[in-house]
Design a protein around this motif. Structure first.
Motif, PDB file in Angstrom:
ATOM      1  N   CYS A   1     -19.975  30.022 100.853  1.00 21.17           N
ATOM      2  CA  CYS A   1     -18.563  29.301 101.095  1.00 21.17           C
ATOM      3  C   CYS A   1     -18.589  27.923 100.216  1.00 21.17           C
ATOM      4  O   CYS A   1     -17.494  27.367 100.146  1.00 21.17           O
ATOM      5  CB  CYS A   1     -18.283  28.929 102.639  1.00 21.17           C
TER       6      CYS A   1
ATOM      7  N   HIS B   1     -25.124  28.818 105.115  1.00 23.55           N
ATOM      8  CA  HIS B   1     -25.033  28.520 106.466  1.00 23.55           C
ATOM      9  C   HIS B   1     -25.732  29.225 107.630  1.00 23.55           C
ATOM     10  O   HIS B   1     -25.432  30.503 106.855  1.00 23.55           O
ATOM     11  CB  HIS B   1     -23.576  27.990 106.749  1.00 23.55           C
TER      12      HIS B   1
ATOM     13  N   CYS C   1     -23.116  32.028 107.755  1.00 27.68           N
ATOM     14  CA  CYS C   1     -22.575  32.605 105.959  1.00 27.68           C
ATOM     15  C   CYS C   1     -23.532  33.667 105.663  1.00 27.68           C
ATOM     16  O   CYS C   1     -23.325  34.384 104.533  1.00 27.68           O
ATOM     17  CB  CYS C   1     -22.467  31.344 105.128  1.00 27.68           C
TER      18      CYS C   1
ATOM     19  N   GLN D   1     -20.727  23.000 107.816  1.00 24.63           N
ATOM     20  CA  GLN D   1     -20.141  23.942 108.852  1.00 24.63           C
ATOM     21  C   GLN D   1     -20.629  23.626 110.175  1.00 24.63           C
ATOM     22  O   GLN D   1     -21.696  23.516 110.480  1.00 24.63           O
ATOM     23  CB  GLN D   1     -20.440  25.445 108.420  1.00 24.63           C
TER      24      GLN D   1
ATOM     25  N   CYS E   1     -23.483  25.649 100.270  1.00 24.18           N
ATOM     26  CA  CYS E   1     -23.824  26.998 101.015  1.00 24.18           C
ATOM     27  C   CYS E   1     -23.245  27.836  99.788  1.00 24.18           C
ATOM     28  O   CYS E   1     -22.496  27.419  98.957  1.00 24.18           O
ATOM     29  CB  CYS E   1     -22.994  27.145 101.991  1.00 24.18           C
TER      30      CYS E   1
HETATM   31 ZN   LIG Z   1     -21.436  28.818 104.323  1.00 25.58          ZN
END
Ligand SMILES: [Zn+2]
Lengths: 212, 409
Positions: B382, B404, B407, B387, B379
């Motif tokens: 993050c 994600h 995200c 996730q 990602c």
């Molecule tokens: Zn993420």
């Protein structure tokens, strides 16, 4: 059939095999994994019969005949570093007929049994490895269903393994490196189990609680 | 007898066959498309269209033809009402310009009447040719005499066909073109149909046309607005701002299958890791099976060049039903591909450019291609792979970066 990683989880210090397995499964359940039945993988060792050895002058090769409850209609026959044959379950009967060439090693049967857990697209199988009556260790199998190329998803698998194995996360399995972008198959999983069983057999003299 | 093969050859070049699309051929009722061509030739010798001249817009400005007077007396009032609404409509639609345009295209009625009788003459002379052939040689004293008489008779007939055809050709130039740019084309003729008194087809047609016209106007405005934004978007994303097209083509759902095939095969060649298999199991609508590396497969249902539906499945999942057809209904067994299917559907709504459907398909495929690293790209926010057990399933529409679902901004 996705990409699968089979590894051994050492028994926690001061704990029995049973307790360590419970610890691990509790961690999985905390993560949100759901119980989905049981599984079993077994392995029997055969060696080439002495009579055929003498005439050919070859070193005895070991053959492993394995079953996996994930493939209930199949039987796997493997040589160490050699080819893997996937046959129908009738193959067991054939092995009895081939007694003259392959002989079953005495008390060689080793198996792992345990619970399947489903977490998102991951399938986790935590099993107790037993030889005869005694528990010898813990096997952890993680399968990631959506992916078919091992090298593609190793980092992803590693991250998942770390999330519940912590410091005991294994390194990349040897079969992953063999064929760079080939489609992963059931035989690759069986090879990993065979290697795991062989490792555990060699450890059998070591006292169970003392590993690492 | 030696003359006969030669004769047949000549015949082949001269026998004219007359087609007309509406087989009503009573006196005065002659409308439709006429195509004349010689046997053995693919190019028509001559082609002309005969339409009845009373279109709504001619009301009052041109003498009525006898077709109107043939109608039962009660019908005329409703026909003129229909004509009136038609012309009202015409004015509302295009303003003064359209009206003048329609009126200026006159039909020379006298030539028209003559042309109709010339067609009749041509038909009867053609029938005479066939009659002559059908009857064969008349009995004469000598064989030579028979042949000679037959050939002479046949030649006469062919000459008269030729003469009638020339006459018709001359007249057809005089007739003038019936108004092709009338908004209703030949459907304006519906107002002349006596059945109309029972079924209000024509007035409904006018209403429908009015609505569709309004719709087109509004759609045009909307597409103008959408167009500006989309162009900006795709320019950012693909870096093709230099490739502005001169004029947007009218949006259409009816594109020739060959064109769709071409667009798809061009995209197929564009991305080596992506293979597209096109099939048309249900008529003209194309279905694509897109295989992306060894990562995933996508079933794409198209309507012309517009993507209707996509389903993303795993590389090793079955995309065919038991009877061997592409399975366009069942979803993937894996959560990650269900998620990607959702995102792909979102992408379909995002990549919209009604004027240039081929650009839309290409943008969508470019976006889809970024999933070749579905399991390999962490990602961008993050930095992790997983996730809630899922890899970064979202790809940004502009940068194609992996995120994600939770995200993304
Ligand atoms: Zn993420």
């Amino acid at each position: 059939m996705g990409v699968t990683c089979v590894s051994q989880m050492p028994v926690a210090e001061g704990k029995s095999v049973q307790q360590t397995v419970e610890l691990l499964t509790r961690k999985l359940e905390m993560l949100g994994a759901e119980k989905q039945g049981t599984f079993c993988v077994d392995c029997e060792t055969y060696h080439t019969a002495a009579s055929t050895l003498g005439s050919q002058g070859q070193a005895g090769k070991l053959m492993y005949v394995m079953h996996n409850s994930e493939y209930p209609l199949s039987c796997f026959a493997l040589f160490e570093n050699g080819p893997c044959l996937i046959a129908d379950t009738n193959f067991d009967v054939l092995m009895v007929k081939l007694k003259g060439f392959f002989q079953s090693a005495k008390a060689s049967k080793i198996e792992t049994r345990g619970t399947r857990y489903q977490y998102c697209d991951f399938l986790v199988k935590v099993g107790t490895v037993t030889m005869g009556p005694s528990a010898r260790g813990i096997s952890v199998e993680v399968e990631y269903g959506p992916c078919v190329v091992a090298s593609d998803c190793w980092s992803l698998l590693l991250e998942f393994l770390q999330s519940f194995l912590g410091s005991h996360t294994p390194g990349i399995p040897a079969v992953f490196g063999n064929r760079h972008d080939a489609v992963y198959g059931p035989a690759d999983t069986m090879v990993q189990y065979m290697e795991l069983f062989n490792k555990i057999r060699k450890q059998q003299q070591v006292p169970v609680a003392g590993i690492r | 007898m030696a003359l006969l093969p030669h004769l047949l050859m000549t015949m082949a070049h001269f026998i004219l066959i007359l087609f007309h699309t509406i087989p009503r051929w009573k006196s005065g009722e002659a409308q439709g498309l006429y195509v004349l061509f010689a046997v053995g030739q693919t190019q028509p010798l001559h082609q002309f269209r005969v339409s009845e001249p009373c279109l709504p817009s001619y009301r009052g400005s041109l003498p009525r033809t006898n077709y109107i007077s043939q109608r039962p007396p009660g019908a005329t009032s409703s026909a003129s009402a229909a004509c009136a609404s038609g012309s009202r409509f015409g004015r509302a639609r295009g303003g003064g310009g359209d009206m003048a345009d329609v009126l200026s295209v006159g039909v020379n009625l006298e030539a028209f009447a003559q042309a109709i009788s010339a067609i009749q003459a041509l038909r009867s002379s053609v029938s005479r040719v066939f009659d002559c052939l059908k009857d064969g040689m008349r009995n004469k004293e000598t064989l030579e005499g028979r042949e000679k008489a037959f050939i002479a008779h046949f030649q006469d007939n062919l000459h008269s066909v030729n003469r009638d055809l020339n006459e018709l050709e001359r007249l057809s130039n005089l007739v003038g073109k019936p108004s092709e740019n009338h908004p209703l084309h030949n459907s304006g003729l519906l107002s002349l149909d006596p059945v109309q008194d029972k079924t209000p087809l024509y007035s409904q047609l006018l209403q429908a046309y009015k609505w569709s016209n309004k719709l087109q106007y509004h759609a045009g405005l909307a597409s103008g607005l959408l167009n500006q934004q989309s162009l900006k978007r795709s320019a950012n994303q693909m870096g093709v701002s230099a490739k502005r097209r001169p004029k947007a083509q009218p949006t259409t759902l009816v594109l020739p299958p060959q064109y769709v095939d071409d667009v798809i095969s061009r995209i197929d060649r564009m991305f080596p890791e992506m293979s597209i298999h096109l099939s048309r199991p249900n008529g003209t609508s194309a279905m694509l099976l897109v295989t992306l590396g060894k990562v995933l497969k996508v079933v794409v249902v198209m309507r012309s060049l517009f993507i209707d539906r996509t389903i993303v499945k795993g590389y090793h999942e079955d995309v065919y039903t038991e009877d061997g057809k592409l399975d366009i209904w069942s979803k993937s067994n894996y959560q990650v591909f269900q998620k990607v299917t959702d995102h792909a559907t979102t992408a379909l709504l995002h990549y919209q450019l009604p004027q240039m459907p081929d650009v839309v398909v290409r943008s969508f495929m470019t976006w889809l291609r970024s999933y070749v690293k579905l399991f390999q790209a962490p990602c961008q926010r993050c930095g992790k792979f997983l996730q809630d057990g899922l890899p970064p399933t979202w790809r940004d529409f502009r940068t194609l970066e992996a995120f994600h679902d939770t995200c993304r901004q």
